[in-house]
Structure formats: structure tokens, C-alpha cells
Design a protein around this motif. Structure first.
Motif, PDB file in Angstrom:
ATOM      1  N   PRO A   1       0.819  -1.217   0.000  1.00 24.05           N
ATOM      2  CA  PRO A   1       0.000   0.000   0.000  1.00 24.05           C
ATOM      3  C   PRO A   1       0.856   1.273   0.000  1.00 24.05           C
ATOM      4  N   LEU A   2       0.410   2.246  -0.797  1.00 21.39           N
ATOM      5  CA  LEU A   2       1.173   3.497  -0.909  1.00 21.39           C
ATOM      6  C   LEU A   2       1.155   4.288   0.388  1.00 21.39           C
ATOM      7  N   GLN A   3       0.079   4.166   1.179  1.00 20.04           N
ATOM      8  CA  GLN A   3      -0.024   5.000   2.376  1.00 20.04           C
ATOM      9  C   GLN A   3       1.060   4.701   3.405  1.00 20.04           C
ATOM     10  N   PHE A   4       1.659   3.514   3.317  1.00 22.15           N
ATOM     11  CA  PHE A   4       2.708   3.154   4.280  1.00 22.15           C
ATOM     12  C   PHE A   4       4.109   3.553   3.805  1.00 22.15           C
ATOM     13  N   ARG A   5       4.208   4.056   2.606  1.00 20.10           N
ATOM     14  CA  ARG A   5       5.499   4.525   2.096  1.00 20.10           C
ATOM     15  C   ARG A   5       5.511   6.046   2.214  1.00 20.10           C
ATOM     16  N   LYS A   6       5.843   6.495   3.409  1.00 14.85           N
ATOM     17  CA  LYS A   6       5.714   7.893   3.787  1.00 14.85           C
ATOM     18  C   LYS A   6       6.736   8.767   3.067  1.00 14.85           C
TER      19      LYS A   6
ATOM     20  N   SER B   1      10.346   4.392  -5.144  1.00 14.18           N
ATOM     21  CA  SER B   1      11.807   4.338  -5.090  1.00 14.18           C
ATOM     22  C   SER B   1      12.302   3.346  -4.049  1.00 14.18           C
ATOM     23  N   SER B   2      13.159   2.427  -4.479  1.00 17.12           N
ATOM     24  CA  SER B   2      13.765   1.479  -3.539  1.00 17.12           C
ATOM     25  C   SER B   2      14.906   2.130  -2.763  1.00 17.12           C
ATOM     26  N   TYR B   3      15.469   3.206  -3.286  1.00 15.98           N
ATOM     27  CA  TYR B   3      16.466   3.954  -2.505  1.00 15.98           C
ATOM     28  C   TYR B   3      15.840   4.499  -1.223  1.00 15.98           C
ATOM     29  N   VAL B   4      14.604   4.983  -1.314  1.00 16.92           N
ATOM     30  CA  VAL B   4      13.944   5.601  -0.166  1.00 16.92           C
ATOM     31  C   VAL B   4      13.278   4.558   0.713  1.00 16.92           C
ATOM     32  N   HIS B   5      12.561   3.604   0.118  1.00 15.96           N
ATOM     33  CA  HIS B   5      11.709   2.691   0.888  1.00 15.96           C
ATOM     34  C   HIS B   5      12.136   1.231   0.845  1.00 15.96           C
ATOM     35  N   GLY B   6      13.102   0.881   0.029  1.00 13.27           N
ATOM     36  CA  GLY B   6      13.405  -0.524  -0.190  1.00 13.27           C
ATOM     37  C   GLY B   6      12.459  -1.109  -1.220  1.00 13.27           C
TER      38      GLY B   6
ATOM     39  N   PHE C   1      -2.408  11.694   2.549  1.00 10.20           N
ATOM     40  CA  PHE C   1      -1.329  11.469   1.596  1.00 10.20           C
ATOM     41  C   PHE C   1      -1.048  12.809   0.912  1.00 10.20           C
ATOM     42  N   PRO C   2      -0.334  13.709   1.602  1.00  7.59           N
ATOM     43  CA  PRO C   2      -0.139  15.072   1.089  1.00  7.59           C
ATOM     44  C   PRO C   2       0.440  15.073  -0.319  1.00  7.59           C
ATOM     45  N   PRO C   3      -0.144  15.872  -1.226  1.00  8.60           N
ATOM     46  CA  PRO C   3       0.309  15.878  -2.623  1.00  8.60           C
ATOM     47  C   PRO C   3       1.734  16.399  -2.778  1.00  8.60           C
ATOM     48  N   SER C   4       2.353  15.953  -3.854  1.00  2.93           N
ATOM     49  CA  SER C   4       3.694  16.409  -4.194  1.00  2.93           C
ATOM     50  C   SER C   4       3.604  17.558  -5.193  1.00  2.93           C
ATOM     51  N   ASN C   5       4.499  18.525  -5.070  1.00  2.00           N
ATOM     52  CA  ASN C   5       4.607  19.597  -6.056  1.00  2.00           C
ATOM     53  C   ASN C   5       5.620  19.265  -7.141  1.00  2.00           C
ATOM     54  N   ARG C   6       6.251  18.118  -7.045  1.00  2.00           N
ATOM     55  CA  ARG C   6       7.129  17.666  -8.115  1.00  2.00           C
ATOM     56  C   ARG C   6       6.275  17.092  -9.245  1.00  2.00           C
ATOM     57  N   VAL C   7       6.781  17.132 -10.470  1.00  2.00           N
ATOM     58  CA  VAL C   7       6.039  16.595 -11.613  1.00  2.00           C
ATOM     59  C   VAL C   7       6.975  15.767 -12.483  1.00  2.00           C
ATOM     60  N   SER C   8       6.380  14.967 -13.366  1.00  2.00           N
ATOM     61  CA  SER C   8       7.142  14.180 -14.328  1.00  2.00           C
ATOM     62  C   SER C   8       6.220  13.836 -15.488  1.00  2.00           C
ATOM     63  N   MET C   9       6.743  13.144 -16.488  1.00  2.00           N
ATOM     64  CA  MET C   9       5.938  12.731 -17.630  1.00  2.00           C
ATOM     65  C   MET C   9       6.413  11.362 -18.112  1.00  2.00           C
ATOM     66  N   HIS C  10       5.496  10.397 -18.063  1.00  2.00           N
ATOM     67  CA  HIS C  10       5.781   9.052 -18.561  1.00  2.00           C
ATOM     68  C   HIS C  10       5.110   8.851 -19.906  1.00  2.00           C
ATOM     69  N   ALA C  11       5.837   8.304 -20.875  1.00  2.00           N
ATOM     70  CA  ALA C  11       5.305   8.045 -22.214  1.00  2.00           C
ATOM     71  C   ALA C  11       5.092   6.551 -22.397  1.00  2.00           C
ATOM     72  N   GLN C  12       3.945   6.214 -22.923  1.00  2.31           N
ATOM     73  CA  GLN C  12       3.578   4.824 -23.155  1.00  2.31           C
ATOM     74  C   GLN C  12       4.033   4.374 -24.546  1.00  2.31           C
ATOM     75  N   LEU C  13       4.432   3.115 -24.680  1.00  3.56           N
ATOM     76  CA  LEU C  13       4.684   2.413 -25.944  1.00  3.56           C
ATOM     77  C   LEU C  13       5.957   2.824 -26.676  1.00  3.56           C
ATOM     78  N   LEU C  14       6.509   3.981 -26.395  1.00  2.00           N
ATOM     79  CA  LEU C  14       7.711   4.430 -27.086  1.00  2.00           C
ATOM     80  C   LEU C  14       8.952   3.744 -26.522  1.00  2.00           C
ATOM     81  N   LYS C  15      10.019   3.740 -27.317  1.00  2.00           N
ATOM     82  CA  LYS C  15      11.307   3.199 -26.868  1.00  2.00           C
ATOM     83  C   LYS C  15      12.067   4.275 -26.090  1.00  2.00           C
ATOM     84  N   TYR C  16      12.685   3.883 -24.966  1.00  2.00           N
ATOM     85  CA  TYR C  16      13.484   4.847 -24.205  1.00  2.00           C
ATOM     86  C   TYR C  16      14.397   4.104 -23.230  1.00  2.00           C
TER      87      TYR C  16
END
Length: 623
Positions: free
Chosen positions: A24-29, A37-42, A265-280
Motif C-alpha cells: 500500500p502506498l499509504q505506508f510509504r511515507k 523508489s527502492s532507494y527511499v523505501h526498499g 497522503f499530502p500531494p507532491s509539487n514535483r512533476v514528471s511525464m511518462h510516455a507509453q509504448l515508445l522506446k526509451y
């Protein structure tokens, strides 16, 4: 967890898992940008799938019990919809229900890194239906190489471990593109903006959008209405998107619509963009900070560049903000990139002028190797948090006909298309005749997109489900049909696309083009009670006469039939002269209302297209 309020309750009790496990996401504070991220939470407790670079992989996917539908998604890796059919389309998601089983065969090359797999609905993700597919380049002692493949090199560096801190930033986006690929660059900004869904004032006060940098100020000032971001590129293009974060004001957690076993679950002000189906390169351009990959999110005021490769014609590919899947998607932080046939140009439906960015939801795709076609991009949305014009939350539909049962979490929130919605309730306040609730004569056109074409025009609909609830939908277009799998000429022809859930995309190539009988054809969800009544419907309008705001394509016969022989001769005469020398005079007489010059101004603009000019010359010779 999530017990029923009383024995035999109709509510949905309990939670969900993968192979008897959930994370569950709520336990990954902490900051939601690093929830994967496994760096932060394992690593999560869900199954860790492991392979070496390029290993052939088979995923056996089952849904054994108990009630809900789900949508399996996998970042960065693709498979054929039908593994035994080489003409089946490439996909990255699979909807499944109770007792269904699917075989996913991954045979394409891929590189080291951590690839996120998850079930797309926000309820599923929140409860913990996600995990990691980890790919190694160097050998690890607990994973035997496949006997028929080249052995991986011996390990030269230790495996990463949990540090409790965010990972380092991605040093570069990676380069999946061949050296001779055409490079197409876009600059995109993430912004905060109230999104108004219709003229009745239904709105999301906490709207989040991706917009082109060139349009940011106009959107913020209200000169351009907010619409989901649409980018276009061609097969063979190398795509570079630079994303800048302008989400400066602190975000608030919206309690509606809810999720099972909800928690702060306080929102993050960080953003990102994931693209589907493309090679990367998953280490630098996945758009999600997963496992032991680099940080691919950005804080307010920062920018990041992603690089993707469109190796083939893919059609619709979803773009999703993955810095906070719990709080961002539902408010509109998504878009699409459409991968067109190689060599395509993107034209305005109104003027025929080439679009610099291909950002319109209605466009003409012109390609020298095939007939031009009209393209309509449609985003199905559910789980939208909307207020009315007075700022009151719009209530959900009741769970039963008597209004005594609260709706399941999967059914909470409002519905719509492309940041727009046309709820029946708003219309029925002004005219309570239910049988006319979808009539434009009575109520005017709906706020949802009105797609336009002439009879017989080739049409492709790019249908995308980016957010947010796991309840399945279906898409219906009255009076039209299409192949179920657009890449397979032997595919079944259908008029309803079912099992639509988060992460699904569909490319609907309309059989025989737009209906040959002019009129208004409804497009909608197949579920009236939960979807159509709440605004998930619109109109596909087929015109029988030429319009100045819709240019014809491919020498459409219906356009030609609306010109009598006098107008055809006049067109031939003016086509012998230079267009620019007549432009001022035509505009002058057009303003005066002179009929012949009005026709001249409209038709002359159309005749600059080579195909139409050739048709007129041939037609006049026959006359």
C-alpha cells in the motif's frame, strides 16, 4: 482492513493483492514522487520479477477472484495483443476480469533498469497492486542465465541498496534513437489552472495541466481553453520533450473521490511525464522514479528532458504525470502523443494550414503514400472531482435506484471527455423532456468535443483512458464500425469497444469513412446510468454541405456535388491567377457580403491544395 459495516453488506470489503502480497502506498511515507523508489523505501513485498538484458520473457497473468476488473500495465516493455498473431497491435496494458488469464510474451530487446508494473486504477495502486521488473546487465548469484543465450558479464560493482534518501538525478535522458533519426523537440510546462468543464460552471478548482510552453500564458489568462496536451510525431522520429515545472502553489489533498482504506497522503509539487509504448532508456526517460533508477521528477522551477524513439506507427500513446499518481492524474495531469505514419504532415481542419506542433484534438493527417484522413483524439475520464458554479461538490450518482446505497469507490467522481462534461442534470433543469436531453435543437451542442467530417471522409479516432478509477467502460459510436485490432486486416468488425480501463489506448479506423448519410451521430460510454448521465457523451457531426470552417479532403465527392457548373467555371478562371493578388479584393467584397466574392474567398482558399485543383481541371474538361 476495510471490513464490511455489517454481515452481507453490499459494500466492497477487504483489499487486494498480487500473489498474496500488496504494498500500500499509504505506508510509504514522504514525498509521493519517491513512493516507488527502492532507494527511499526498499523494494516492495510484491513479486520482484528478474531477468538479464534481452531475455525472452513470458508473464502468465491471472485474475482468480473476487469481484473487480483490473488493468495490468508495464512500463518500457511491449507485447502483441495476441501473442500468436504477428499482425496484432503492440500494447503495454491488459484489462482482465474474474477467471480470465492472459499470456504476455516479451521478445523485444531491452536494457538494464527497474521497470514498474502495476494495475492502473487509483484504487488498485493505492491498495498496493504494483511491483518491479528488474533487469540486470551483469551477473547476480541468485539468477541463472538462460542456457541458450550469451552469458552476462561478471559483476564489477555492488548492487544498490536502500539509503532512505531520494536517488540522484538522472545525468542524461539516454539515447534510444538511431543516428539518422529525425529529431522532433517539444517544450512542455506543468501548470495549475481551474478547469471549467461546461457552461453551467461545473469545474475542478484544483486542475493540473500539461501545456505547450508557447501557449502557457494564453491558457493561464483564459485566452485558450484548457484541453489535454496532444503532441504528434511520425514513425521513425526521435522525440525530445523538455518538461518544466510551474506548479508553484502548495497542492491540497482532495478527499473526493475516495479510495478504500483512505489515509492522509499530502500531494507532491514535483512533476514528471511518462510516455507509453515508445522506446526509451528506463534509467533516464521513464518519467517515473522506480526501484533503483535515477530521479526523473522535477521540483517547481526545474526542468528535465526526456528522449523517446518512435520505431513504428503506434497511434495513440498516453502521457501521464507519475510524480504523484494518487493526487495528480485525477486533476488532469495527462496527455497523449500520437505516432503517425512516416512522412505525415498535420493540418488544421479549418484552414488547411500546417500545424507547428500538431496540438489540436481534430486535425487532418496528410501523407503522400495514403489518402488523407481526419483524426479525432478522445480522452475518457472518470473519477473527476468537480464542483458546481457555487463551489459545492457535485454529488455522486446513488448506488441504487432508491438512493439508499452509497456508490462503490470505483464509481465515485464525475465523468467526461477531454476536460469537458455534459451532465443530464444541468440540461433537465431547463427542459425536463428526457427524450430530448441530447438534442442540440433544444439545448445547443454539448460541451464535449463535436467532431466534424463530410460523408465518406476517412476517419481515425484515437481513444485514450488516462484516469482514474478502475471501473471498466465501453465506447460506442452510433452509425459506424471499425476493426477491433487496427493493424490486423482479418480482425473482427465491431461498433462497440469494451473492457476500457486505465492505460488502455485504441486506434479506431472507421470502416468506409464517415457515414454517407449526413447527420449527428452520438459517441458515448455504453453505461447510461453511471457514465452517460454524468456527461460521458458527445456528437460526431457529418455535414452534407460545404462549410467555410471545414475543408474537404481527398477530392470528396460530397463537396464537389455542392458546386454547380457556374461555380466550377469560376473556380477554374480564378485558379489561373495568383492567389495573393486576389486576396485583398476578395476579403474586401467578402466583408461587404457580395455573394460571388464570398464563394470565391472560401473556395479559392480550398483550391490551393493540389489534389482539389487537379480535380477541378479534370471536371471542367469533362464539362
Amino acid at each position: 482492513m476495510n471490513p464490511p459495516p455489517f454481515p452481507s453488506s453490499p459494500d466492497d470489503p477487504g483489499v487486494m493483492g498480487i500473489n498474496y502480497k500488496c504494498e500500500p502506498l499509504q505506508f510509504r511515507k514522504g514525498d509521493p514522487a519517491y513512493v516507488f523508489s527502492s532507494y527511499v523505501h526498499g523494494d516492495p513485498v510484491t513479486p520482484l520479477l528478474e531477468a538479464y538484458e534481452g531475455d525472452p520473457v513470458r508473464i502468465r497473468l491471472f485474475d482468480g477472484a473476487q469481484e473487480e476488473q483490473h488493468s495490468f500495465n508495464l512500463h518500457g516493455l511491449r507485447w502483441r495483443k495476441e501473442p500468436t498473431d504477428p499482425l496484432s497491435p503492440l500494447v503495454q496494458s491488459q484489462t482482465l476480469g474474474i477467471s480470465e488469464a492472459f499470456n504476455i510474451e516479451i521478445n523485444e530487446p531491452y536494457k538494464e533498469g527497474d521497470y514498474l508494473y502495476y494495475f492502473g486504477g487509483v484504487d488498485d495502486l493505492w491498495i498496493g497492486l504494483w511491483g518491479i521488473f528488474r533487469v540486470y546487465r551483469e551477473r547476480v548469484p541468485h539468477l541463472l542465465p538462460l542456457a541458450d543465450r550469451t552469458a552476462p558479464p561478471e559483476r564489477t560493482k555492488p548492487l544498490p541498496r536502500k539509503t532512505g534518501k531520494p536517488p540522484p538525478k538522472a545525468p542524461n535522458p539516454g539515447n534510444p534513437c538511431p543516428g539518422d533519426a529525425n529529431v522532433r523537440k517539444y517544450e512542455v510546462v506543468a501548470i495549475q489552472k481551474e478547469i471549467v468543464y461546461n457552461r453551467f460552471g461545473d469545474h475542478d478548482p484544483n486542475g493540473l495541466l500539461f501545456v505547450l510552453k508557447e501557449q502557457e500564458k494564453k491558457v493561464l489568462k483564459g485566452k485558450i481553453k484548457p484541453k489535454p496536451l496532444i503532441l504528434r510525431a511520425n514513425a521513425g522520429d526521435c522525440i525530445e520533450v523538455t518538461l518544466t515545472n510551474h506548479v508553484f502553489k502548495p497542492l491540497k489533498q482532495d478527499p473526493h473521490p475516495g479510495v478504500p482504506v483512505d489515509a492522509p497522503f499530502p500531494p507532491s509539487n514535483r512533476v514528471s511525464m511518462h510516455a507509453q509504448l515508445l522506446k526509451y532508456d528506463v534509467l533516464g526517460s521513464d518519467g517515473a522514479t522506480v526501484g533503483f533508477n535515477y530521479d526523473q521528477t522535477v521540483a517547481p522551477g526545474e526542468s528535465i528532458t526526456y528522449r523517446w524513439y518512435a520505431d513504428t506507427e503506434l497511434g495513440a500513446c498516453t502521457l501521464t504525470g507519475f510524480a504523484d499518481v494518487r493526487n495528480h492524474r485525477r486533476h488532469g495531469l495527462f496527455g497523449a502523443i500520437i505516432i503517425e505514419p512516416a512522412g505525415s504532415r498535420y493540418l488544421s481542419q479549418e484552414t488547411g494550414e500546417e500545424l507547428e506542433f500538431g496540438e489540436l484534438e481534430q486535425a487532418i493527417i496528410s501523407n503522400p503514400g495514403m489518402p488523407d484522413f481526419r483524426e479525432f483524439v478522445l480522452f475518457m475520464q472518470d473519477g473527476i472531482s468537480l464542483n458546481d458554479k457555487r463551489g459545492r461538490r457535485i454529488p455522486d450518482a446513488n448506488g441504487d435506484e432508491n438512493g439508499e446505497e452509497r456508490p462503490d469507490f470505483e464509481d465515485q467522481g464525475q465523468k467526461g471527455f477531454n476536460y469537458r462534461s455534459k451532465r443530464f442534470e444541468n440540461r433537465l433543469r431547463y427542459d425536463d423532456r428526457v427524450h430530448l436531453v441530447m438534442s442540440s435543437r433544444v439545448h445547443g451542442d454539448p460541451a464535449t468535443p463535436v467532431f466534424k467530417a463530410y460523408p465518406g471522409d476517412p476517419v481515425r479516432i484515437r481513444l485514450i483512458m488516462p484516469a482514474d478509477k478502475p471501473r471498466n467502460h465501453c465506447f460506442v459510436l452510433h452509425g459506424h464500425s471499425w476493426k477491433q485490432q487496427f493493424t490486423d486486416p482479418l480482425s473482427d468488425i465491431v461498433s462497440c469497444q469494451g473492457a476500457i480501463s486505465i492505460g488502455n489506448v485504441f486506434n479506431l479506423i472507421i470502416e468506409d469513412g464517415a457515414n454517407h448519410f449526413p447527420g449527428d451521430y452520438a459517441y458515448r460510454s455504453g453505461m447510461f446510468r453511471w457514465d452517460v448521465e454524468q456527461g460521458m457523451w458527445g456528437i460526431f457531426r457529418v455535414y452534407g454541405k460545404l462549410r467555410s470552417d471545414l475543408i474537404p479532403i481527398n477530392g470528396n465527392d460530397d463537396f464537389c456535388n455542392c458546386l454547380d457548373w457556374k461555380h466550377k467555371i469560376f473556380m477554374k478562371m480564378v485558379s489561373l491567377f495568383n492567389y495573393k493578388s486576389f486576396k485583398y479584393k476578395a476579403k474586401k467584397h467578402y466583408r461587404k457580403g457580395s455573394g460571388i466574392y464570398k464563394k470565391f474567398y472560401i473556395y479559392k482558399k480550398l483550391c490551393i491544395y493540389k489534389k482539389l485543383s487537379l480535380w477541378f481541371r479534370k471536371g471542367l474538361r469533362k464539362k
